[in-house]
Design an enzyme around this catalytic site. Structure first.
Site, mmCIF file in Angstrom:
data_model
loop_
_atom_site.group_PDB
_atom_site.id
_atom_site.type_symbol
_atom_site.label_atom_id
_atom_site.label_comp_id
_atom_site.label_asym_id
_atom_site.label_seq_id
_atom_site.Cartn_x
_atom_site.Cartn_y
_atom_site.Cartn_z
ATOM 1 N N LEU A 94 -24.909 92.675 94.253
ATOM 2 C CA LEU A 94 -26.225 92.340 94.226
ATOM 3 C C LEU A 94 -26.471 92.059 96.240
ATOM 4 O O LEU A 94 -25.874 91.303 96.505
ATOM 5 C CB LEU A 94 -27.027 91.374 93.437
ATOM 6 C CG LEU A 94 -26.939 92.153 91.934
ATOM 7 C CD1 LEU A 94 -27.474 91.367 90.618
ATOM 8 C CD2 LEU A 94 -27.403 93.988 91.657
ATOM 9 N N ASP A 95 -27.494 92.956 96.095
ATOM 10 C CA ASP A 95 -27.759 92.453 97.232
ATOM 11 C C ASP A 95 -28.378 90.708 97.014
ATOM 12 O O ASP A 95 -29.035 90.141 96.528
ATOM 13 C CB ASP A 95 -29.645 93.156 98.111
ATOM 14 C CG ASP A 95 -29.070 94.885 98.651
ATOM 15 O OD1 ASP A 95 -27.642 94.666 99.003
ATOM 16 O OD2 ASP A 95 -29.625 95.523 98.423
ATOM 17 N N ARG A 96 -28.225 90.134 98.520
ATOM 18 C CA ARG A 96 -28.436 88.557 99.161
ATOM 19 C C ARG A 96 -29.543 88.706 98.060
ATOM 20 O O ARG A 96 -29.460 87.145 98.004
ATOM 21 C CB ARG A 96 -28.479 88.385 100.374
ATOM 22 C CG ARG A 96 -28.806 86.633 100.891
ATOM 23 C CD ARG A 96 -29.531 86.758 101.756
ATOM 24 N NE ARG A 96 -28.373 86.614 102.749
ATOM 25 C CZ ARG A 96 -27.482 85.870 102.909
ATOM 26 N NH1 ARG A 96 -27.349 84.171 102.443
ATOM 27 N NH2 ARG A 96 -27.077 86.064 104.312
ATOM 28 N N THR B 165 -31.858 90.221 95.412
ATOM 29 C CA THR B 165 -31.868 90.582 94.669
ATOM 30 C C THR B 165 -31.039 89.536 93.537
ATOM 31 O O THR B 165 -29.638 88.962 93.583
ATOM 32 C CB THR B 165 -31.182 91.917 94.712
ATOM 33 O OG1 THR B 165 -31.473 92.682 95.253
ATOM 34 C CG2 THR B 165 -31.192 92.172 93.029
ATOM 35 N N ARG C 212 -33.940 100.696 96.969
ATOM 36 C CA ARG C 212 -34.719 100.345 97.978
ATOM 37 C C ARG C 212 -35.449 101.549 98.904
ATOM 38 O O ARG C 212 -36.820 102.413 99.275
ATOM 39 C CB ARG C 212 -34.405 99.041 99.211
ATOM 40 C CG ARG C 212 -33.807 98.259 98.352
ATOM 41 C CD ARG C 212 -32.649 97.209 98.993
ATOM 42 N NE ARG C 212 -32.986 96.244 100.074
ATOM 43 C CZ ARG C 212 -33.033 96.004 101.059
ATOM 44 N NH1 ARG C 212 -30.878 95.932 100.696
ATOM 45 N NH2 ARG C 212 -32.710 95.856 102.430
#
Length: 296
Positions: free
Chosen positions: A131-133, A135, A231
């Protein structure tokens, strides 16, 4: 400041029965929630497994919710499920999944690796997906290389549902839809919609859950799992994820990225059992919508 309860273990027994003895008036579910929230420390490590075996002489400390010690030990990570093969966690926003060239210390991978090594010094975990930082939400880690490879090699067959809540800018006119494009990565590591046949195919399904003229809350289902897929797809329809400056966002009411991995369902790679986990929509997402507004 309220003192943290510390209990001494007199004889070998499992952790949950021990806690039920110490809190006879709490009820089983409330006692189990102490474990789920990472509030139980055996010795100097947080333990969440109900069947963790205590030994005579062990010290069991009950951490206050949100205490400095609890945050230091788990950095806000909540363990949702654990067995000898897998870990499923609820990752907070602001925490990297794993190290990058810029940051090698404070990552979910490092914290959870230390956690499993607290049970077994030779243990380790393996990244399955990221997961992105900024998120938040559900992530799965493997406890063996073989399980990691099995998950990654059979991802499409094993993953039954992977859905997100996305808070985006503006009022999305189409109340449900599917976005299907080809994606490529630029030299600056930014994903973009490319010409058909170039890059990789990406498919995202969405349904509007709530909206105002300023914001829309979407339930998003991934059919493919490309880098930054949600995104870049939201940007492509003119409704960037809030807080996502990289992909066109102009607003940041949450002071974080408006993405939360809410549901993860899969076939267990060893037992074949179907497991499904769901977390609550972050309160800050819902705070942007009037309480008495009828649903879309």
């Amino acid at each position: 400041m309220q003192k943290q309860p510390v209990f001494s273990v007199r004889e070998e027994m499992q952790l949950l029965p021990f806690l039920l003895e110490k809190y006879p008036g709490k009820g089983r579910n409330k006692v189990k929630s102490l474990l789920t929230r990472g509030q139980v420390m055996v010795g100097n490590r947080v333990v969440t497994r109900h069947d963790h075996l205590l030994g005579a002489g062990d010290k069991v400390t009950i951490l206050q919710t949100g205490s400095v010690k609890q945050r230091e030990l788990m950095a806000g990570i909540k363990i949702v499920y654990e067995d000898e093969f897998l870990l499923v966690v609820d990752k907070p926003p602001g925490l990297l999944s794993m190290a990058t060239d810029e940051e090698k210390e404070r990552t979910a991978y490092r914290i959870l690796n230390e956690y499993v090594q607290g049970h077994n010094g030779g243990a380790r975990i393996f990244i399955v997906h990221r997961l992105d930082r900024d998120t938040s939400g559900l992530m799965m880690f493997a406890k063996t290389a073989a399980v990691k490879n099995q998950l990654q090699d059979n991802w499409k067959d094993i993953i039954l549902e992977r859905s997100y809540m996305a808070l985006v800018e503006g009022e999305v006119k189409e109340k449900q839809g599917t976005i299907k494009t080809w994606l490529k990565e630029s030299s600056t590591k930014t994903m973009y919609v490319s010409r058909p046949g170039e890059g990789v195919i990406a498919i995202t399904h969405y349904v509007v859950v709530e909206q105002t003229p300023e914001y829309s809350l979407l339930a998003v289902q991934l059919e493919t799992g490309r880098k930054n897929q949600i995104r870049v797809h939201m940007q492509s329809i003119g409704h960037s994820v809030v807080g996502d400056k990289r992909y066109g966002s102009k607003r940041n009411p949450l002071e974080r990225l408006g993405l939360h991995a809410q549901v993860l369902a899969f076939k267990h790679p060893i037992s074949g059992e179907t497991l499904r986990f769901e977390t609550k929509i972050p309160k800050r997402f819902k705070s942007l919508f009037p309480v008495n507004k009828p649903p879309v």
